[in-house]
Design a protein around this motif. Structure first.
Motif, PDB file in Angstrom:
ATOM      1  N   ARG A 115      -1.080 -39.159  -2.517  1.00  0.00           N
ATOM      2  CA  ARG A 115      -1.093 -38.759  -0.725  1.00  0.00           C
ATOM      3  C   ARG A 115      -1.348 -37.220  -0.789  1.00  0.00           C
ATOM      4  O   ARG A 115      -2.180 -36.906  -0.038  1.00  0.00           O
TER       5      ARG A 115
ATOM      6  N   SER B 295       0.263 -35.578  -6.308  1.00  0.00           N
ATOM      7  CA  SER B 295       0.318 -37.218  -6.107  1.00  0.00           C
ATOM      8  C   SER B 295      -1.141 -37.782  -5.134  1.00  0.00           C
ATOM      9  O   SER B 295      -1.748 -36.966  -4.903  1.00  0.00           O
TER      10      SER B 295
ATOM     11  N   GLU C 121       9.747 -36.302  -3.237  1.00  0.00           N
ATOM     12  CA  GLU C 121       8.751 -35.280  -3.583  1.00  0.00           C
ATOM     13  C   GLU C 121       8.482 -34.586  -2.400  1.00  0.00           C
ATOM     14  O   GLU C 121       8.073 -33.109  -2.344  1.00  0.00           O
TER      15      GLU C 121
ATOM     16  N   GLU D 193       3.606 -31.802  -0.208  1.00  0.00           N
ATOM     17  CA  GLU D 193       3.933 -32.946   0.126  1.00  0.00           C
ATOM     18  C   GLU D 193       4.433 -32.998   1.538  1.00  0.00           C
ATOM     19  O   GLU D 193       4.121 -34.252   2.025  1.00  0.00           O
TER      20      GLU D 193
END
Length: 255
Positions: A4, A2, A167, A128
């Motif tokens: 992030r 992702s 996530e 995450e």
């Protein structure tokens, strides 16, 4: 990855050479409880190879402090657990403990004399969660706590909370996040003689003015919450008055 997670790893991660697949196949060994050794089964060998090819050699310090290290750490060794075969694949710098990786990709933390506890549903989820916590940990925050019976999850009325961050959410680390507030429910201790699991509940907001409102929503969502009694903020590494919020560090970075 992702966006992030990519932004989290790029400035802080290092990557060393992973163990080659042919070495894992040649040397992977299962060690039984009695100390006897024999070649590891195909399914766990394949899991070790998948893990090492994707994560082996990854090393980073989430918020400073000790590194988290991913890899087989030399000889590829397998052992039996209550959740099936597992191998030591992670050194958790925050806990300063080894974390096992199961054949299905989940992680579990072994503590002598205590049940082998599943921690993460996958390595990606674990990463995450680290990325999200690093993004919000400098926001003003308040730490609460609750307890449950052994192995039980706290009951949460999620309608009071921001949307769940799927996530980053796993068995022992649950997240709700909407960009203007974040809530983290994290398993803290499960090996005490009280026969109760302790969970900490962290409330984060970028502006301290909204912290009381977020904390009130969390109290409505999670029953039997108490204010944590610690006088040390492990996120900001500073002393605070017991029961008070931590002011964090002003930041405009987007988590």
């Amino acid at each position: 990855m992702s966006p992030r997670l990519r932004d989290f790893l790029k400035p802080r991660a290092r990557r060393y050479a992973p163990t080659p697949a042919d070495r894992i196949r040649r040397y992977a060994t299962t060690v039984d409880d009695d100390g006897s050794e024999h070649p590891a089964e195909t399914d766990i060998v394949d899991a070790m190879i998948r893990f090492e090819e994707r994560y082996g050699g990854l090393c980073y310090a989430p918020r400073g402090g000790n590194d988290h290290e991913y890899g087989l750490f030399g000889h590829p060794t397998v052992h039996r657990t209550s959740h099936g075969s597992a191998f030591p694949g992670i050194l958790d710098g925050s806990w300063t403990r080894r974390v096992d990786v199961l054949a299905d990709g989940r992680t579990a933390m072994p503590i002598p004399g205590v049940a082998h506890r599943v921690i993460d549903r996958s390595i990606d989820q674990r990463l995450e969660a680290d990325a999200l916590l690093t993004g919000v940990h400098q926001w003003p925050h308040l730490v609460l706590r609750t307890t449950t019976g052994p192995g039980a999850d706290p009951q949460v009325a999620e309608a009071h909370l921001p949307p769940r961050a799927h996530e980053a959410t796993g068995p022992s680390d649950k997240w709700w996040f909407d960009g203007t507030s974040a809530v983290n429910l994290r398993l803290h201790r499960w090996w005490t003689t009280s026969r109760r699991d302790t969970w900490i509940v962290r409330c984060f907001v970028p502006d301290g003015d909204g912290l009381d409102r977020t904390a009130a929503a969390v109290r409505a969502a999670v029953p039997d919450l108490a204010t944590a009694v610690d006088d040390w903020c492990s996120l900001c590494t500073r002393f605070i008055d017991p029961g008070r919020s931590c002011p964090g560090v002003t930041s405009t970075a987007k988590p």
